[in-house]
Scaffold this motif. Structure first.
Motif, mmCIF file in Angstrom:
data_model
loop_
_atom_site.group_PDB
_atom_site.id
_atom_site.type_symbol
_atom_site.label_atom_id
_atom_site.label_comp_id
_atom_site.label_asym_id
_atom_site.label_seq_id
_atom_site.Cartn_x
_atom_site.Cartn_y
_atom_site.Cartn_z
ATOM 1 N N LYS A 50 5.279 13.126 -0.717
ATOM 2 C CA LYS A 50 5.577 12.220 0.557
ATOM 3 C C LYS A 50 4.871 10.906 0.599
ATOM 4 O O LYS A 50 3.641 10.852 0.202
ATOM 5 N N LEU A 51 5.645 9.835 0.828
ATOM 6 C CA LEU A 51 4.748 8.658 0.733
ATOM 7 C C LEU A 51 5.714 7.421 1.661
ATOM 8 O O LEU A 51 6.860 7.576 1.617
ATOM 9 N N VAL A 52 4.698 6.725 2.219
ATOM 10 C CA VAL A 52 5.144 5.632 2.886
ATOM 11 C C VAL A 52 4.842 4.186 2.377
ATOM 12 O O VAL A 52 3.751 3.991 1.983
ATOM 13 N N LEU A 53 5.837 3.454 1.718
ATOM 14 C CA LEU A 53 5.531 2.419 0.874
ATOM 15 C C LEU A 53 5.251 1.170 1.919
ATOM 16 O O LEU A 53 6.389 0.487 2.224
ATOM 17 N N CYS A 93 0.810 -1.085 -0.071
ATOM 18 C CA CYS A 93 0.022 -0.083 -0.100
ATOM 19 C C CYS A 93 0.831 1.238 -0.018
ATOM 20 O O CYS A 93 1.692 1.492 1.122
ATOM 21 N N PRO A 94 1.016 2.048 -1.370
ATOM 22 C CA PRO A 94 1.752 3.219 -1.065
ATOM 23 C C PRO A 94 0.908 4.153 -0.500
ATOM 24 O O PRO A 94 0.058 4.915 -1.043
ATOM 25 N N MET A 107 9.717 7.370 -2.876
ATOM 26 C CA MET A 107 8.624 6.437 -3.128
ATOM 27 C C MET A 107 7.333 7.184 -3.815
ATOM 28 O O MET A 107 6.659 6.548 -4.594
ATOM 29 N N TYR A 108 7.122 8.621 -3.391
ATOM 30 C CA TYR A 108 5.907 9.104 -4.275
ATOM 31 C C TYR A 108 6.272 9.359 -5.536
ATOM 32 O O TYR A 108 5.287 8.995 -6.341
ATOM 33 N N VAL A 109 7.671 9.676 -5.986
ATOM 34 C CA VAL A 109 8.044 9.996 -7.533
ATOM 35 C C VAL A 109 7.641 8.446 -8.042
ATOM 36 O O VAL A 109 7.102 8.263 -9.364
ATOM 37 N N MET A 110 7.933 7.369 -7.467
ATOM 38 C CA MET A 110 7.738 6.102 -8.059
ATOM 39 C C MET A 110 6.260 5.608 -8.293
ATOM 40 O O MET A 110 5.830 5.388 -9.116
ATOM 41 N N ASP A 135 14.527 1.630 5.177
ATOM 42 C CA ASP A 135 13.321 1.972 5.973
ATOM 43 C C ASP A 135 11.960 2.533 5.448
ATOM 44 O O ASP A 135 11.861 3.733 5.431
ATOM 45 N N GLN A 136 11.349 1.762 4.880
ATOM 46 C CA GLN A 136 10.126 2.016 4.110
ATOM 47 C C GLN A 136 8.912 2.801 4.789
ATOM 48 O O GLN A 136 7.902 3.244 4.335
ATOM 49 N N SER A 137 9.054 2.550 6.290
ATOM 50 C CA SER A 137 7.838 3.084 7.164
ATOM 51 C C SER A 137 8.219 4.697 7.278
ATOM 52 O O SER A 137 7.329 5.471 7.667
ATOM 53 N N LYS A 138 9.339 5.344 6.614
ATOM 54 C CA LYS A 138 9.728 6.743 6.641
ATOM 55 C C LYS A 138 9.035 7.351 5.531
ATOM 56 O O LYS A 138 8.937 6.816 4.428
ATOM 57 N N GLU A 139 8.375 8.489 5.543
ATOM 58 C CA GLU A 139 7.843 9.191 4.506
ATOM 59 C C GLU A 139 8.976 9.812 3.529
ATOM 60 O O GLU A 139 9.993 10.390 3.963
#
Lengths: 399, 174
Positions: free
Chosen positions: A351-354, A343-344, A378-381, A370-374
């Motif tokens: 800003k995104l938490v993946l 869930c992106p 990840m937003y660009v992705m 650490d993907q729990s960081k904003e």
């Protein structure tokens, strides 16, 4: 026109799962060319993950839609009809248009149904009176119109207690709205309420911790275990029911983003393929039907105990294709699905938490950080890369 | 012998054999012709000589040695792994080809890239700088005071600090 079709593989639903599985089957077995029939009444195909950004004014709605005909894999046939009845004992299904399809193998990938009717007054007011929803191509732009023209007051964002496609979406649009309200200078005069039927912000602790911080930072009021049951657009009032006490209460709003309740499609619910709750009853690991061994299920219409997302389908499609071919060749079903889903979680513009996790709710992260960081990367992705991967990788059976 | 022929099973077999005799004759003749052909070929030393010479001439430039055979055996051993990689490469190439041929995706990618890297904004800055430089060009020498003022600009300060850090890190990795 009513016809009789006799095919090796029938696939019900030409959405993410259906097309992806068809493409994979045809890539792996050239003998199946002309033997795979996709059945779907829709002539449009939507990339729904983009609708969060469309509702937030960060993407164009036209980038989320393509003609279904352009996406049917080479070697597959398309029957543009809606399935009405399954007769799995006779390896047959019937369509609403009267056609009969006889198959050797069946894949059911029909998605979820949105129950707009379950919220009293919603159908009459959706798209107007400050009532919007990202869950329909027809109304998604009304979300952006509401956010753009919001001049302060109460903004409510709802999430039902039922399973929904992309469980994070109801809160993502709220974070974008908060960001925009700050940019447009109306946040000070705005009360944002997140009213959810669920008991917490997110089911996986690692990501829930980050989201709790986001909620606090953005000063969002939360109400859990409450279900939107009625909406009066003209009076701008929304009625909720507390799921533990059954008590009802009404909130006034200036804008409300509604995530409608969802469930299994009616034609699956009434069929012998369904479990008690109405979902296609499949083995959680092989994705083979628990009763009919020549039937497989994938995607949102199944009873897989995981979050219903496109990312989950990306991992389910190869398992179905591989196991179906193994069954055809009388070999053991070796491919296994571990419940992976992703869930992106957009927490603002850029800003995104993946979140990525499996059946046990254990994080199963792709990237070496650490993907729990904003993160902006990840937003660009999500915004720039994933749509291209979807159209050209996933739907072609490559990724 | 007569007793044996009186046996039902033997009579049945004999009947089958007699029934099939024409077909058996035909098959035998065809087989005989093929055997004769092979015999002729084997006796035709001239043709065999020419054929083997041609094969050897074709194989000669490859200069196959026992090492080649060993390498071939290794390659065969590695095939399961190599095929996995080749499949991934094939998938990647198919994906890239699909993106390149998909006008909508290409347009989306280009638009996305422009959103991330504001090329147009950068070009506007460069254009304006060039125009102003040409317009306001003066021949006066750059004084030390002017250099000092320039050094205090935050962008130059950051740049110098970055170079300092880079030199520091580089020296540690020597």
């Amino acid at each position: 026109m009513a016809n009789v079709y006799d095919v090796k593989v029938a696939i019900v639903g030409a959405g993410s799962a259906g097309i992806s599985i068809a493409a994979r089957l045809l890539r792996k077995s050239r003998q199946l060319r002309g033997q795979v029939l996709l059945i779907d009444p829709s002539d449009k195909h939507y990339y729904q993950p983009l609708w969060t950004l469309v509702g937030g004014g960060a993407a164009k709605v036209e980038d989320s839609v393509r003609e279904q005909a352009t996406l049917i894999p080479d070697g597959a046939k398309w029957l543009k009809e809606a399935v009405d009845t399954f007769v799995p004992e006779k390896n047959t299904l019937k369509t609403k248009e009267g056609s009969t399809v006889r198959y050797d193998y069946l894949v059911v990938a029909a998605g979820v149904e949105i129950y707009w009717d379950q919220i009293k007054g919603l159908k009459e007011t959706i798209g107007k009176n400050g009532v919007c929803s990202n869950y329909s191509y027809d109304y998604v732009q009304s979300t952006w119109e509401n956010i753009r023209h919001f001049r302060g007051g109460t903004a409510i964002f709802t999430q039902p207690s039922t399973q929904v496609k992309c469980g994070g979406a109801p809160q993502k649009i709220m974070y974008l709205a908060d960001d925009y309200f700050r940019q447009s200078g109306v946040r000070e005069q705005t009360n944002i309420i997140f009213a959810s039927g669920l008991p917490n912000i997110f089911a996986v602790k690692k990501y829930a911790d980050t989201l709790e911080q986001v909620i606090q930072r953005k000063n969002i009021e939360t109400k859990y275990r409450v279900e939107l049951v009625e909406i009066d657009g003209k009076a701008k009032k929304a009625t909720f029911e507390h799921l533990d006490t059954n008590e009802r209460f009404t909130l006034s709003f200036d804008m409300i983003h509604v995530t409608p309740p969802m469930g299994p499609p009616a034609f699956i619910k009434k069929s012998p393929l369904a479990d008690e709750a109405g979902w296609v009853d499949v083995d959680p690991y092989t994705l083979q039907h628990k009763t009919y061994e020549n039937v497989f299920g994938a995607g949102d219409c199944t009873n897989l105990p995981t979050s219903k997302t496109g990312a989950a389908i990306r991992k389910q499609a190869p398992v179905v294709a591989e196991n179906l071919l193994a069954l055809m060749n009388e070999k053991p079903l070796k491919a296994r699905y571990d419940g992976y889903t992703s869930c992106p979680l957009v927490t603002g513009y850029n800003k995104l938490v993946l979140a990525e996790f499996d059946y046990e709710k254990n994080p199963q992260e792709t990237f070496p950080f650490d993907q729990s960081k904003e993160r902006m990367s990840m937003y660009v992705m999500k915004r720039n890369v994933l749509p291209i991967v979807y159209w050209n990788g996933m739907l072609k059976g490559l990724m | 012998m007569l007793q044996l022929i009186e046996n039902d099973e033997q009579q049945e077999a004999l009947r089958y054999f007699i029934e099939k005799l024409p077909q058996l004759k035909q098959t035998m003749e065809s087989l005989e012709e093929k055997v004769a052909f092979v015999q002729h070929v084997l006796n035709d030393k001239q043709s065999l000589e020419a054929m083997f010479t041609e094969w050897e001439e074709k194989a000669e430039p490859f200069r196959l040695t026992p090492e080649h055979l060993e390498a071939l055996a290794t390659l065969v051993q590695l095939l399961p792994t190599l095929v996995q990689w080749l499949q991934k490469a094939e998938q990647f190439i198919s994906f890239v080809t699909s993106v390149i041929n998909d006008r909508e995706s290409m347009a989306y990618a280009i638009q996305g890239a422009e959103d991330i890297v504001p090329i147009e904004k950068g070009l506007t800055i460069l254009k304006e700088t060039n125009e102003r430089f040409q317009r306001e060009r003066d021949s006066s020498p750059v004084s030390l005071l002017r250099m000092y003022r320039l050094l205090k600009h935050p962008l130059i300060q950051d740049g110098v600090k970055y170079i300092e850090t880079l030199l520091d890190v580089a020296s540690k990795h020597k």
